[in-house]
Design a protein around this motif. Structure first.
Motif, PDB file in Angstrom:
ATOM      1  N   MET A   1      -0.082  94.071  -5.028  1.00 58.82           N
ATOM      2  CA  MET A   1      -0.808  92.823  -5.193  1.00 58.82           C
ATOM      3  C   MET A   1      -2.271  93.068  -4.847  1.00 58.82           C
ATOM      4  O   MET A   1      -2.601  93.514  -3.769  1.00 58.82           O
ATOM      5  CB  MET A   1      -0.189  91.797  -4.246  1.00 58.82           C
ATOM      6  N   ASN A 220      11.311  86.632   8.676  1.00 57.28           N
ATOM      7  CA  ASN A 220      10.604  85.455   8.172  1.00 57.28           C
ATOM      8  C   ASN A 220      11.551  84.578   7.331  1.00 57.28           C
ATOM      9  O   ASN A 220      12.698  84.952   7.105  1.00 57.28           O
ATOM     10  CB  ASN A 220       9.387  85.904   7.342  1.00 57.28           C
ATOM     11  N   LYS A 221      11.059  83.462   6.872  1.00 59.58           N
ATOM     12  CA  LYS A 221      11.827  82.463   6.109  1.00 59.58           C
ATOM     13  C   LYS A 221      13.071  82.040   6.891  1.00 59.58           C
ATOM     14  O   LYS A 221      14.155  81.863   6.331  1.00 59.58           O
ATOM     15  CB  LYS A 221      12.227  83.009   4.731  1.00 59.58           C
ATOM     16  N   LEU A 224      15.369  79.325   5.968  1.00 56.50           N
ATOM     17  CA  LEU A 224      16.436  79.508   4.975  1.00 56.50           C
ATOM     18  C   LEU A 224      17.685  80.157   5.574  1.00 56.50           C
ATOM     19  O   LEU A 224      18.594  80.535   4.857  1.00 56.50           O
ATOM     20  CB  LEU A 224      15.920  80.378   3.808  1.00 56.50           C
ATOM     21  N   ALA A 249       6.774  80.928   7.798  1.00 57.65           N
ATOM     22  CA  ALA A 249       5.408  80.608   7.383  1.00 57.65           C
ATOM     23  C   ALA A 249       5.389  79.211   6.779  1.00 57.65           C
ATOM     24  O   ALA A 249       4.353  78.536   6.775  1.00 57.65           O
ATOM     25  CB  ALA A 249       4.916  81.642   6.375  1.00 57.65           C
ATOM     26  N   SER A 273       8.399  93.322  -1.127  1.00 56.15           N
ATOM     27  CA  SER A 273       7.624  92.282  -1.799  1.00 56.15           C
ATOM     28  C   SER A 273       8.364  90.950  -1.685  1.00 56.15           C
ATOM     29  O   SER A 273       9.582  90.895  -1.777  1.00 56.15           O
ATOM     30  CB  SER A 273       7.478  92.666  -3.272  1.00 56.15           C
ATOM     31  N   LYS A 277       4.746  88.421   3.790  1.00 55.31           N
ATOM     32  CA  LYS A 277       3.701  89.076   4.604  1.00 55.31           C
ATOM     33  C   LYS A 277       2.357  88.365   4.449  1.00 55.31           C
ATOM     34  O   LYS A 277       1.691  88.068   5.438  1.00 55.31           O
ATOM     35  CB  LYS A 277       3.562  90.555   4.192  1.00 55.31           C
ATOM     36  N   ASP A 294       3.134  96.275  -0.760  1.00 59.28           N
ATOM     37  CA  ASP A 294       4.554  95.975  -0.882  1.00 59.28           C
ATOM     38  C   ASP A 294       5.330  97.281  -0.835  1.00 59.28           C
ATOM     39  O   ASP A 294       4.884  98.295  -1.317  1.00 59.28           O
ATOM     40  CB  ASP A 294       4.832  95.271  -2.209  1.00 59.28           C
TER      41      ASP A 294
END
Ligand code: GDP
Ligand code: ZN
Length: 401
Positions: A1, A220-221, A224, A249, A273, A277, A294
């Motif tokens: 990216m 992270n996440k 979920l 986040a 990816s 991040k 990534d």
């Protein structure tokens, strides 16, 4: 990216944050009297050296030659000298400033002394002496340098201090030192989208340890994580001593703890990816616009990647490594027999294995396997180990053919 082009000079100005040991400036009121010295002349030097012009180069999408190894190996273009003015009172008494290389631009280095960022050349004798090293000067190196005079705008790096750690990228059998003296690797995974892969996390942990960086695992996440599986994985890494922080986040959960890990240190981010991040860093410092590398399972084979990184200074007093080219922390160069050392919680049990050359996979009397059965070692970690061992064995037998 690839985010918007950004010079570390113009993109993130120094605001005088002093990290430990960074910025031992002898004072900013030094006399401006100059002394003429001879420094390397770079032939075909048609790139303007001002920050705004580098930005333009980026914007135009031109590749800037950034391989220090190739540069030092090239003859001819280093053979000429030119005269520049350096500050007299800092050279005559042998005093230097100390700073950190935050970016490489061709044969120039940007050096941050905690007060400001200066463009420096690398003294010829130093290049010659270090020519056989993998990378004589790389991002993150602590260097002694003569500061730039107003006349030239360029300082001169005189000495590179020994490295504490190296972030290495393997391309085939070639090693590239992407950055030096990085304290820790923040290994980001996600509770879902994509689902966590402990095996992949363990690969990052090993490469961090092999490069003498402290691994910190971040899930992270976590918003979920309906089934709680990601929290369990985080707890597993926490019990080994690898952080194990849970963040979102999206909701802001755990962001304070995440930010705290960066404080006063230099950190490289690793992770697949899409794990978040960029979102996490943006939560720490809005608008950072980092080109986070990534990590793909496959290596960078066939893909053009640049070998240098940049250090970006966060407002909280921390450096983050911007590694657009680091797509894979390959661990295949570690011999199979040495993998056990990188599973740190295995190490206390290894002396109790029945066979001195126990590989901890299917041997009888293996103390590591017993520890897995008793719950002292997590089965997922043992699974990662055996998988890595078998992969390594395949790679090595292929290489020996
Ligand atoms: P990177 O590729 O690792 O830099 O990941 P990004 O930061 O680009 O995030 C990838 C996607 O995940 C984006 O659509 C984000 O909005 C989303 N995302 C990031 N963090 C979270 C989170 O904590 N929770 C949820 N639900 N989505 C997130
Ligand atoms: Zn064993």
């Amino acid at each position: 990216m690839n985010g918007p082009p950004q010079s570390s000079l113009t993109g993130l100005p120094c605001r005088g944050h002093n990290l430990d040991g960074m910025g031992k400036s002898k004072g900013q009121n030094a006399r401006r009297a100059g002394r003429k010295v001879r420094v390397d002349f770079r032939a075909n030097r048609n790139q303007p050296s001002r920050a705004k012009d580098w930005t333009r180069l980026h914007r135009d999408g031109q590749e800037i030659e950034t391989s220090a190894v190739e540069n030092v190996a090239t003859k001819g273009d280093l053979s000429r000298k030119r005269t520049v003015i350096v500050s007299e009172d800092r050279t005559a008494d042998g005093e230097h400033l100390v700073g950190t290389v935050i970016a490489l631009r061709g044969q120039f280095a940007e050096v941050d002394d905690g007060q400001r960022v200066q463009l420096c050349t690398i003294r010829r004798v130093l290049r010659t002496r270090l020519i056989h090293q993998r990378a004589p000067v790389t991002v993150g190196d602590r260097v002694q340098f003569h500061p730039a005079s107003d006349a030239t705008g360029e300082g001169v790096i005189e000495k590179v201090e020994p490295r504490r750690s190296e972030l290495i990228r393997f391309a085939g059998r070639r090693e590239h030192v992407v950055a030096a003296n990085i304290d820790q690797a923040m290994i980001v995974s996600s509770a879902d989208l994509p689902p966590p892969k402990p095996h992949l996390i363990d690969r990052y942990i090993i490469s961090a340890l092999a490069g003498r960086m402290r691994p910190v695992v971040c899930m992270n996440k976590i918003d979920l994580d309906a089934g709680g599986q990601a929290r369990q994985i985080a707890a597993m890494y926490a019990s080994i001593g690898y952080g194990g922080i849970c963040t979102s986040a999206a909701s802001g959960e755990g962001i304070d703890a995440f930010r705290e890990v960066f404080h006063g240190k230099s950190t490289v981010l690793a992770g697949q990816s899409g794990v978040g991040k960029s979102s996490l860093l943006n939560a720490v410092q809005p608008g950072l616009g980092l080109r986070v590398g990534d990590i793909c399972e496959e290596t960078a084979k066939g893909r053009h990647t640049t070998t240098t990184a940049q250090l970006l200074r966060l407002e909280i007093g921390a450096y983050v490594v911007d590694t657009p080219g680091v797509r894979s922390f390959d661990v295949t160069m570690i011999p199979a027999g040495q993998i056990e050392q990188f599973f740190e919680e295995f190490v206390p049990f290894i002396p109790d294995c029945k066979f001195a050359d126990c590989t901890h996979r299917h041997e009888t009397g293996c103390a590591v396997k017993q520890a897995v059965e008793s719950g002292a070692i997590h089965p997922l970690r043992h699974e990662s180990y055996t998988r890595l061992y078998d992969e390594r064995f395949d790679v090595q037998s292929t290489m020996n053919r």
